[in-house]
Design a protein around this motif. Structure first.
Motif, short mmCIF file in Angstrom:
data_model
loop_
_atom_site.label_atom_id
_atom_site.label_comp_id
_atom_site.label_asym_id
_atom_site.label_seq_id
_atom_site.Cartn_x
_atom_site.Cartn_y
_atom_site.Cartn_z
N UNK A 21 0.86 -1.19 0.00
CA UNK A 21 0.00 0.00 0.00
C UNK A 21 0.89 1.24 0.00
N UNK A 22 0.49 2.25 -0.75
CA UNK A 22 1.12 3.57 -0.68
C UNK A 22 0.12 4.53 -0.06
N UNK A 23 0.60 5.33 0.91
CA UNK A 23 -0.33 6.23 1.61
C UNK A 23 0.42 7.44 2.16
N UNK A 24 -0.32 8.48 2.48
CA UNK A 24 0.23 9.62 3.20
C UNK A 24 -0.28 9.55 4.64
N UNK A 25 0.65 9.55 5.61
CA UNK A 25 0.32 9.37 7.02
C UNK A 25 0.51 10.66 7.80
N UNK A 26 -0.27 10.82 8.86
CA UNK A 26 -0.09 11.93 9.79
C UNK A 26 1.11 11.62 10.69
N UNK A 27 1.97 12.61 10.91
CA UNK A 27 3.18 12.44 11.73
C UNK A 27 2.95 13.09 13.09
N UNK A 28 3.22 12.38 14.20
CA UNK A 28 3.09 12.99 15.53
C UNK A 28 3.99 14.22 15.64
N UNK A 29 3.58 15.26 16.38
CA UNK A 29 4.39 16.48 16.49
C UNK A 29 5.79 16.18 17.03
N UNK A 30 6.81 16.70 16.36
CA UNK A 30 8.20 16.51 16.78
C UNK A 30 9.05 17.56 16.08
N UNK A 31 10.18 17.98 16.70
CA UNK A 31 11.04 18.97 16.05
C UNK A 31 11.53 18.51 14.68
N UNK A 68 10.32 11.76 6.71
CA UNK A 68 10.66 12.15 8.08
C UNK A 68 12.17 12.12 8.29
N UNK A 69 12.68 12.87 9.29
CA UNK A 69 14.12 12.88 9.54
C UNK A 69 14.66 11.47 9.80
N UNK A 228 12.14 28.90 22.87
CA UNK A 228 10.96 29.73 22.59
C UNK A 228 10.35 30.22 23.90
N UNK A 229 9.42 31.17 23.80
CA UNK A 229 8.77 31.68 25.00
C UNK A 229 7.76 30.68 25.57
N UNK A 230 7.16 29.89 24.68
CA UNK A 230 6.19 28.86 25.11
C UNK A 230 6.45 27.58 24.33
N UNK A 231 5.91 26.49 24.82
CA UNK A 231 6.00 25.21 24.12
C UNK A 231 4.72 24.42 24.33
N UNK A 232 4.31 23.70 23.31
CA UNK A 232 3.24 22.73 23.50
C UNK A 232 3.82 21.52 24.24
N UNK A 233 2.98 20.86 25.03
CA UNK A 233 3.44 19.71 25.81
C UNK A 233 2.33 18.68 25.92
N UNK A 266 13.37 16.16 21.71
CA UNK A 266 13.18 14.79 21.24
C UNK A 266 14.15 13.81 21.91
N UNK A 267 15.05 14.34 22.77
CA UNK A 267 16.06 13.49 23.40
C UNK A 267 15.68 13.04 24.81
#
Length: 275
Positions: A21-31, A68-69, A228-233, A266-267
């Motif tokens: 199958x070939x598909x486009x997937x959603x990637x979880x948030x990451x730097x 993805x990286x 940054x001044x804020x970050x999502x968590x 990410x570490x």
């Protein structure tokens, strides 16, 4: 389409097929990660029959990401078994990472993949259950592994009602105020969203009541170079209330803080433990 030889007839009570199958997937948030990625997904499917009926279904799946990286360094393999039983089916699933090149971020890739797999367990069970039209057994409460902690607070808080706070934390509905949500507001968190409790994430046994809740929030970041001044968590809280003579006498909260927008986030992640 299936190519020649990719669907084999029943041999020794087994039918096998291979589908790609070939598909486009959603990637979880990451730097540095994109919001989506192209992927090639290859399924190896084996059906085992007994007395003319299927009793076991095995699916091995290779996930090859393209955008993805470090995606050129590895791919992921999942292995799932669905076996018929009197109540319906018993499902087991595991995964592994296959590295084709050396990379200094190998441990980061492994930890991020494990976190994503754990997060997707309950939605996957619920998806299968909707397809089956029944009700899944509740998953056992998953206690996080113990790690070495550094104590930073040792204080007596007068007037703090442990039983009342435990009841608020262990409620299915978190729209009412509890001290964990109030503390987030106190430290300046915004965009706070509480995920609904899933099956098995609120339980009671052996004089202990437990709950696991996940929160998404934007946090203030202390001033630091390149920060940054804020970050999502993503904030995951594991709550245990111990009862004695019908009253809560001990409340334990383990909290995993996963930052999404700060340098090197990410570490690592941070775990707090409060009693």
């Amino acid at each position: 389409p299936a190519a020649a030889g990719e669907i084999t007839p029943v041999v020794g009570g087994k039918l096998r097929t291979r589908r790609q199958i070939s598909a486009r997937l959603v990637v979880p948030p990451a730097p540095m990660a994109p919001k989506t990625t192209r992927a090639t997904i290859t399924h190896y499917i084996t059906v085992e029959e007994k007395n003319g009926q299927v009793h076991k279904l095995s699916v091995k799946t290779d996930w090859v990401l393209h955008d993805t990286p470090y995606c050129e360094c590895f791919h992921m393999r999942e292995q799932m078994t669905i076996e018929a039983c009197a109540e319906g089916a018993v499902v087991t699933k595991g995964f592994g990472l296959i590295f084709s090149q050396r990379t200094f971020v190998k441990s980061m890739i492994q930890s991020a993949s494990l976190a994503t797999q754990k997060k997707n367990v309950q939605p996957f069970i619920e998806f299968l259950q909707k397809r089956g039209g029944g009700q899944a057994e509740e998953a056992a409460f998953e206690e996080p592994e113990d790690i070495e902690v550094i104590q930073v607070v040792d204080a007596t808080i007068k007037g703090f009602d442990v039983s009342k706070e435990a009841d608020l934390l262990l409620a299915e509905d978190w729209s009412a105020s509890n001290f964990l949500l109030d503390h987030l507001a106190f430290v300046g968190a915004t965009e706070v969203t509480v995920a609904p409790a899933c099956a098995g994430e609120i339980s009671s046994a052996g004089g202990k009541r437990r709950a696991k809740r996940e929160i998404s929030a934007r946090l203030l970041v202390p001033p630091a170079p390149m920060a940054p001044k804020t970050t999502m968590a993503t904030i995951t809280q594991y709550i245990t209330a111990e009862e004695k003579d019908g009253k809560v006498h001990k409340l334990v909260v383990k909290t995993d803080w996963v930052l999404l927008d700060t340098p090197y986030c990410d570490s690592f992640y941070m775990r707090e433990q409060m009693t």
